[in-house]
Design a protein around this motif. Structure first.
Motif, short mmCIF file in Angstrom:
data_model
loop_
_atom_site.label_atom_id
_atom_site.label_comp_id
_atom_site.label_asym_id
_atom_site.label_seq_id
_atom_site.Cartn_x
_atom_site.Cartn_y
_atom_site.Cartn_z
N LEU A 92 0.82 -1.22 0.00
CA LEU A 92 0.00 0.00 0.00
C LEU A 92 0.85 1.27 0.00
N ASP A 142 -2.27 0.66 -6.88
CA ASP A 142 -2.46 2.11 -6.91
C ASP A 142 -3.86 2.50 -7.38
N GLN A 145 -6.58 1.35 -4.99
CA GLN A 145 -6.64 2.23 -3.83
C GLN A 145 -7.33 3.54 -4.15
N ASP A 146 -7.00 4.12 -5.31
CA ASP A 146 -7.62 5.39 -5.70
C ASP A 146 -9.14 5.25 -5.75
N TRP A 183 -3.90 -10.17 -1.85
CA TRP A 183 -4.80 -9.02 -1.86
C TRP A 183 -6.03 -9.30 -2.71
#
Length: 328
Positions: A92, A142, A145-146, A183
């Motif tokens: 992360l 990335d 997460q965004d 994940w």
């Protein structure tokens, strides 16, 4: 303890803003009447807290009020410093942030608790990855997460296990979950919960549309629903095997997810019976091919189609070795 409950109320109000009394009661496992008494106690001690009645009411702190947290107990202080293996934080991009946060927490701890917290961080380590799990493919979290933090929809190119081609999905993310070092993206597709393994996402595109989550459903709720679907999925195919006692421990560890019940081994006399009967449950016959790795210490008793499947797999392996040997 009442003191701990008062501190919990204060922290919840400080982080959440206005909170309905019934929600505080549920979180702290007390009655609504007890919550109102606690609010009166906070107010009497000088905390600017007030309650508003009505449909949109709740309990709230006066705007701008903040407090330093110095009420941590010794066990709470130690709990904060039990570190997980750094893989999750690294994925992360939060390794440096974690170290910085822990240094700040250490500085804010009451002085008598600092030595115990420091020792805990050096003596306890939680590693969530499985033994001999093999190298994990690189995962780019990335964009995922965004989407999670900006509450936007995602378009995924995703390859399912066993599929040759990727499929395209538009999903509404709830969040990311790390399960045993792997994940997963938890998201709704057409208002139904779905689980997407991050290392099978070929591409992810952040859309401009806001997410459309089901009302009242949080990440923990969606994950629990999906977890139950995976763990409680009926096998449908009952298989009985005999395993050599010398291989039993390893067999049970590697096949734990397929066990229909634990074998009865108590009271057995060592050497009197070298074989133990084990009952398994599989979704399809082909899954039983994994039994081949114990071929020298296992016998399939039933059903006949599983015996035939394992025998066919063994024959295929033997033929392959013969071809390789002939080509030398």
């Amino acid at each position: 303890m009442k003191a701990d409950r008062l501190l919990s109320i204060l922290l919840l109000l400080q982080t959440r803003g206005r909170v309905p009394a019934h929600e505080l009661a549920d979180r702290l496992e007390v009655s609504v009447r007890t919550i109102y008494r606690d609010v009166e106690a906070l107010s009497a001690s000088g905390v600017p807290v007030y309650a508003e009645r009505g449909r949109h009411g709740g309990i709230e702190l006066l705007a701008g009020f903040r407090t330093d947290v110095t009420g941590l107990t010794a066990d709470e202080s130690r709990a904060l410093f039990i570190l997980a293996a750094q893989g999750a934080h690294a994925a992360l991009g939060l390794d440096a942030a974690l170290g910085s946060a822990l240094r700040k927490v250490m500085a804010a701890l009451p002085a008598p608790y600092r030595p115990a917290a420091e020792v805990t961080s050096r003596r306890i380590l939680v590693d969530a990855t499985r033994w001999k799990g093999g190298p994990q493919p690189a995962v780019d979290l990335d964009v995922l997460q965004d989407a999670v933090f900006t509450d936007r929809r995602l378009r995924l190119r995703y390859r399912h296990s066993g599929a040759k081609e990727s499929s395209t999905y538009t999903v509404d993310p709830y969040g990311l979950v790390s399960k045993a070092g792997v994940w997963y993206l938890v998201a709704d597709r057409r208002a139904r919960p779905r689980l997407f393994r991050a290392d099978r996402v070929h591409s992810a595109t952040l859309l401009t549309d806001p997410v459309k989550r089901r009302p009242g459903v949080e990440l923990a709720d969606a994950w629990e629903e999906l977890r139950r679907q995976v763990e409680e999925r009926p096998g449908g195919l009952d298989v009985t095997v005999r395993v050599r006692r010398s291989r039993l421990d390893m067999f049970l560890r590697l096949n734990a997810s397929s066990l229909a019940e634990l074998p009865k081994t108590e009271g057995a006399v060592e050497g009197a019976d070298d074989w133990v009967t084990v009952r398994l449950s599989y979704g399809v016959v082909r899954e039983a091919r994994q039994l081949l790795q114990f071929a020298d210490g296992l016998e399939v008793m039933s059903p006949p189609e599983v015996r035939a499947e394992v025998a066919a797999a063994a024959a295929s392996v033997t033929e392959l070795y013969q071809r390789v040997g002939a080509g030398r």
